[in-house]
Design a protein around this motif. Structure first.
Motif, short mmCIF file in Angstrom:
data_model
loop_
_atom_site.label_atom_id
_atom_site.label_comp_id
_atom_site.label_asym_id
_atom_site.label_seq_id
_atom_site.Cartn_x
_atom_site.Cartn_y
_atom_site.Cartn_z
N GLY A 89 31.09 26.08 -28.69
CA GLY A 89 30.12 25.50 -27.83
C GLY A 89 29.21 24.75 -28.37
O GLY A 89 29.25 24.94 -29.55
N SER A 90 28.40 24.12 -27.83
CA SER A 90 27.43 22.90 -28.45
C SER A 90 26.01 23.56 -28.02
O SER A 90 25.07 23.18 -28.64
CB SER A 90 27.64 21.50 -27.82
N TYR B 81 28.33 29.27 -30.45
CA TYR B 81 28.10 27.76 -30.31
C TYR B 81 27.57 27.09 -31.72
O TYR B 81 27.02 27.99 -32.67
CB TYR B 81 27.25 27.36 -29.18
N ALA C 281 28.60 28.07 -24.53
CA ALA C 281 29.14 28.94 -25.62
C ALA C 281 30.53 28.94 -25.32
O ALA C 281 31.06 29.36 -24.41
CB ALA C 281 28.29 30.27 -25.66
#
Length: 420
Positions: free
Chosen positions: A273-274, A298, A279
C-alpha cells in the motif's frame, strides 16, 4: 576467520576440513544433504564443504531429535542425512538434482504447514552483495551472532555478510543470556544479531548506566513495551525484514518505531500500500513468480516499509478488523505484564472474537485485564477470553505462532497457570 565462543578458527582450518569431508564423505554436485551437528564449528565446516562442492544443504538445528530431523530431511527431498555423525543415512535413491546447488530451509509455519524453500547459491551471493553495499553503518563494528547459524538470519546476514566485509564474526551460544552479555563486553563495538526475546532479556539484565553498542532485530515485530526497553539501552538499533523465499528484503539503519521495517534493498521490486489507509499485502516480484508474504503493510513517501499485521493473524469481529499488535501493546503497557499474544477465537454471533494469552510478575485477574483494555481499546478489540500463563510460548526463533496458540486453545490445552 570465525570466532566460536572463545576459540578462533582461521580459513585454513575450514579449507582443510572441507577437503577432508569432501574426501571422506564423497560430496557430489546435485546431491541434497541434511546436516544436524551438535557443534557449530563442525556444522560450518560441513556447510563450506557442501557449498564448495556445488551441492545443496539443509541445516537442521542441533537440538532437533532424530525422528524430527529425519522427517525434515525427507520433506526437503534430501538424499542423505548426517545426524551427529559422519556416518550418513541414505534417505532415497533419486537421481542428483540438476542445476545449481541450493540452501534448503523450512518455512516457519506460522501461517500454515511448514514447506521447503530452496534458494540458489547465486541468489544468496546477490543478497549478500546488496546487503553489504547498502547497509554500511556496521562497517566498523564486530558482528556477534547470538542466534542459530542453522537459520538464514544467523548464517547469511550474521556470518556470511561479516566474512564478505572482511570482518571476524563472533558466534556465541544463546542458551545463557548472561554469557552473551559477557561476550559482548569483550568485543570492541559489537553488533549483536539475535532474536527479539534475547534482546529484551539483555536489556533488562543490563545494569543502570550500561548500554549495548548496536543490535539487529529480525523475525517478528517487537511489542512496543519491549521496543522501548531495548531502544533505551542501545546506542544503535537496526531492524531487517525478510522471508524465507527472498531473504532480506528491507533494512532500517536507525529504528525509531517497531513497525518501521526499513528501506527496500535495491535488488528487490516490492508492491504494498501507499499509506495506512490503503495498506495491502506486501508482494515481492521476482523473474520467476511473485512472492506473497501474507504481510499487510505500506511504503511511506520517504521509502520506509511499514508493517501493519500478518494477514492471517487479523481478527475480523463483526466486519471490523482487529490487529493483534494493537491489543498486545495495550495489555503490555499495564504494570506487571511481561508478555502477551492476542489470537483468534471463533464466535457464533460476531464470527470471530479476540482471545488473549499473557504472562505477568503477579497474579492478575481476567476482569482486571479486560477493564484495562476497555479503557484503552475499542469494544470490538477487547479480549473475550483472557488466560494467564507462566510463559507465553514462542518458537525457537522468537516468533509467535498465533495459529498454534489458537489450536492449543481449541484443544483445551491452554490452562491458566498461577504465578509462583
Amino acid at each position: 576467520m570465525i570466532q566460536i565462543d572463545d576459540k578462533l578458527y582461521d580459513r585454513v582450518h575450514f579449507d582443510n576440513a572441507a577437503l577432508r569431508l569432501a574426501g571422506e564423505v564423497g560430496l557430489t554436485t546435485g546431491t541434497r544433504y541434511a546436516v544436524c551437528f551438535p557443534e557449530t564449528a563442525d556444522w560450518l565446516a560441513f556447510f563450506f564443504a557442501i557449498r564448495a562442492a556445488g551441492a545443496s544443504v539443509m541445516p537442521i538445528h542441533p537440538a532437533t531429535p532424530y525422528p524430527a530431523a529425519r522427517r525434515l530431511a525427507e520433506t526437503a527431498g534430501c538424499h542423505r542425512l548426517f545426524y551427529h555423525s559422519l556416518a550418513a543415512e541414505q534417505l532415497n535413491d533419486a537421481p542428483p538434482v540438476k542445476g545449481e546447488g541450493e540452501l534448503l530451509q523450512m518455512s516457519s509455519g506460522t501461517t500454515g504447514a511448514p514447506k521447503c524453500v530452496a534458494r540458489t547459491w547465486s541468489s544468496i551471493d546477490r543478497e549478500i552483495d546488496t546487503y553489504v553495499a547498502t547497509f554500511r553503518e556496521p562497517s566498523d563494528m564486530t558482528p556477534v551472532v547470538a542466534c542459530p547459524t542453522t537459520h538464514s538470519y544467523g548464517l547469511i546476514c550474521g556470518l556470511l555478510v561479516a566474512l564478505k566485509r572482511g570482518q571476524v564474526p563472533v558466534v556465541v551460544n544463546t542458551a545463557n543470556p548472561k554469557f552473551v552479555l559477557k561476550a559482548l563486553r569483550g568485543v570492541e563495538r559489537p553488533l549483536l544479531y539475535s532474536s527479539p526475546a534475547i534482546l529484551h532479556t539483555l536489556a533488562r539484565l543490563l545494569p543502570s548506566g550500561e548500554s549495548l553498542h548496536a543490535v539487529m532485530t529480525s523475525g517478528t515485530l517487537l511489542p512496543s513495551a519491549w521496543f522501548g526497553e531495548i531502544r533505551a539501552k542501545t546506542r544503535h538499533m537496526f531492524q531487517q525484514y525478510g522471508c524465507s523465499e527472498a531473504g532480506c528484503i528491507a533494512i532500517n539503519p536507525d529504528v525509531s518505531a517497531p513497525e518501521d521495517m526499513g528501506y527496500v534493498l535495491p535488488h528487490h521490486r516490492l508492491q504494498a500500500g501507499s499509506n495506512a489507509e490503503t495498506a495491502d499485502e506486501i508482494i515481492i516480484h521476482t523473474p520467476s513468480a511473485p512472492i506473497h508474504t501474507r504481510d499487510l503493510g505500506y511504503v511511506r513517501p520517504d521509502g520506509m516499509l511499514v508493517f501493519i499485521s500478518r494477514l492471517d493473524d487479523t481478527i475480523n469481529v463483526s466486519g471490523l478488523n482487529v490487529y493483534p499488535k494493537d491489543v498486545e501493546d495495550v495489555v503490555m503497557a499495564k504494570p506487571g505484564v511481561s508478555d502477551a499474544v492476542a489470537f483468534r477465537l471463533a464466535d457464533r454471533f460476531a464470527g470471530e472474537r479476540v482471545g488473549l494469552l499473557f504472562s505477568a510478575d503477579r497474579q492478575i485477574s481476567a476482569e482486571e485485564i479486560r477493564a484495562w483494555c476497555t479503557g484503552n481499546l475499542a469494544s470490538h478489540q477487547v479480549p473475550m477470553e483472557v488466560i494467564q500463563v507462566g510463559t507465553v510460548p514462542r518458537q525457537a526463533n522468537g516468533k509467535i505462532s498465533r495459529r498454534e496458540i489458537a489450536g492449543l486453545h481449541a484443544e483445551g490445552r491452554l490452562a491458566p497457570e498461577p504465578v509462583a
